[in-house]
Design a protein around this motif. Structure first.
Motif, PDB file in Angstrom:
ATOM      1  N   PHE A  47       5.460  36.071 -32.938  1.00  0.00           N
ATOM      2  CA  PHE A  47       4.262  35.311 -33.289  1.00  0.00           C
ATOM      3  C   PHE A  47       4.407  34.842 -34.728  1.00  0.00           C
ATOM      4  O   PHE A  47       4.865  35.583 -35.592  1.00  0.00           O
ATOM      5  CB  PHE A  47       3.018  36.201 -33.193  1.00  0.00           C
ATOM      6  N   PHE A  48       3.990  33.600 -34.985  1.00  0.00           N
ATOM      7  CA  PHE A  48       4.020  33.064 -36.338  1.00  0.00           C
ATOM      8  C   PHE A  48       2.941  32.001 -36.455  1.00  0.00           C
ATOM      9  O   PHE A  48       2.345  31.593 -35.469  1.00  0.00           O
ATOM     10  CB  PHE A  48       5.408  32.502 -36.696  1.00  0.00           C
ATOM     11  N   ARG A  49       2.686  31.569 -37.683  1.00  0.00           N
ATOM     12  CA  ARG A  49       1.633  30.579 -37.927  1.00  0.00           C
ATOM     13  C   ARG A  49       2.231  29.304 -38.501  1.00  0.00           C
ATOM     14  O   ARG A  49       3.201  29.347 -39.241  1.00  0.00           O
ATOM     15  CB  ARG A  49       0.585  31.142 -38.880  1.00  0.00           C
ATOM     16  N   ASP A  50       1.610  28.186 -38.140  1.00  0.00           N
ATOM     17  CA  ASP A  50       2.011  26.912 -38.721  1.00  0.00           C
ATOM     18  C   ASP A  50       1.333  26.770 -40.089  1.00  0.00           C
ATOM     19  O   ASP A  50       0.605  27.674 -40.516  1.00  0.00           O
ATOM     20  CB  ASP A  50       1.720  25.754 -37.758  1.00  0.00           C
ATOM     21  N   PRO A  51       1.544  25.674 -40.819  1.00  0.00           N
ATOM     22  CA  PRO A  51       0.954  25.543 -42.155  1.00  0.00           C
ATOM     23  C   PRO A  51      -0.578  25.596 -42.181  1.00  0.00           C
ATOM     24  O   PRO A  51      -1.172  25.797 -43.243  1.00  0.00           O
ATOM     25  CB  PRO A  51       1.454  24.169 -42.625  1.00  0.00           C
ATOM     26  N   ASP A  52      -1.243  25.435 -41.024  1.00  0.00           N
ATOM     27  CA  ASP A  52      -2.702  25.456 -40.971  1.00  0.00           C
ATOM     28  C   ASP A  52      -3.255  26.724 -40.339  1.00  0.00           C
ATOM     29  O   ASP A  52      -4.408  26.760 -39.916  1.00  0.00           O
ATOM     30  CB  ASP A  52      -3.199  24.223 -40.229  1.00  0.00           C
ATOM     31  N   ALA A  53      -2.442  27.768 -40.266  1.00  0.00           N
ATOM     32  CA  ALA A  53      -2.824  29.081 -39.744  1.00  0.00           C
ATOM     33  C   ALA A  53      -3.007  29.107 -38.234  1.00  0.00           C
ATOM     34  O   ALA A  53      -3.540  30.071 -37.689  1.00  0.00           O
ATOM     35  CB  ALA A  53      -4.064  29.640 -40.462  1.00  0.00           C
ATOM     36  N   ASN A  54      -2.587  28.060 -37.515  1.00  0.00           N
ATOM     37  CA  ASN A  54      -2.581  28.098 -36.056  1.00  0.00           C
ATOM     38  C   ASN A  54      -1.474  29.047 -35.626  1.00  0.00           C
ATOM     39  O   ASN A  54      -0.364  28.989 -36.154  1.00  0.00           O
ATOM     40  CB  ASN A  54      -2.305  26.712 -35.465  1.00  0.00           C
ATOM     41  N   THR A  55      -1.758  29.920 -34.651  1.00  0.00           N
ATOM     42  CA  THR A  55      -0.770  30.897 -34.206  1.00  0.00           C
ATOM     43  C   THR A  55       0.015  30.374 -33.014  1.00  0.00           C
ATOM     44  O   THR A  55      -0.558  29.841 -32.074  1.00  0.00           O
ATOM     45  CB  THR A  55      -1.451  32.221 -33.806  1.00  0.00           C
TER      46      THR A  55
END
Length: 176
Positions: free
Chosen positions: A153-161
């Motif tokens: 699991f990781f997040r994009d630059p806008d905190a979307n998982t």
């Protein structure tokens, strides 16, 4: 969910699986039911795309195109949509980035540390290790799945998982 007729499992917050017309037992577990075709009153057949909110379209494009290596889907009707955006292919489906105000907190201290406990969507990948290398090289933090599956699991630059689940070539990848 408590009251007359409520099962003990439902009272504890566990919703029992009840077989419905058009379902079959999942190969990996006899207790999980899966639809065999379209489902619901409208005949739902699958996920077409996932919409993701972003604050800075250019920064998000770099992440999805350059870090994750997703190909751009060129048929976005820019002249018809009232906001900036970009579309990317994920297999036969797509991600639609939308540069619009975000109603969700982007301050990570207000979100669960592990993305599996936050809203997310999952993409099947052939090689989780290669993705981990790419994320590390680009300074993207990630956590491994708590279920023991080969997934991160990781997040994009806008905190979307985002979740990426490694799939093998031995069977239908959606069985995981």
């Amino acid at each position: 969910m408590s009251g007359v007729g409520a099962s003990k499992a439902a009272v504890r917050g566990v919703v029992p699986v009840v077989p419905t017309k058009g379902t079959r037992t999942h190969a990996a577990s006899s207790s999980v039911e899966r639809p065999t075709g379209s489902t619901g009153v409208a005949g739902i057949v699958g996920v077409h795309h996932v919409g993701m909110i972003c604050k800075d379209l250019e920064k998000s494009v770099v992440f999805y195109r350059d870090v994750l290596g997703l190909p751009t889907k060129m048929d976005r009707p820019d002249d018809k949509l009232p906001f900036r955006g970009a579309w990317f292919w994920i297999g036969t489906e797509s991600i639609h980035l939308m540069e619009v105000p975000n109603p969700d907190p982007t301050d990570l201290s207000l979100r669960p540390e592990h993305g599996g406990r936050d809203r997310h969507f999952c993409m099947g990948v052939e090689d989780v290790d290669a993705l981990e290398d790419a994320l590390r090289e680009n300074g993207v933090q990630y956590t491994k799945s708590k279920s023991g599956r080969a997934a991160i699991f990781f997040r994009d630059p806008d905190a979307n998982t985002l979740e990426c689940l490694e799939v093998s070539g031995t069977g239908p990848w959606r069985e995981y």
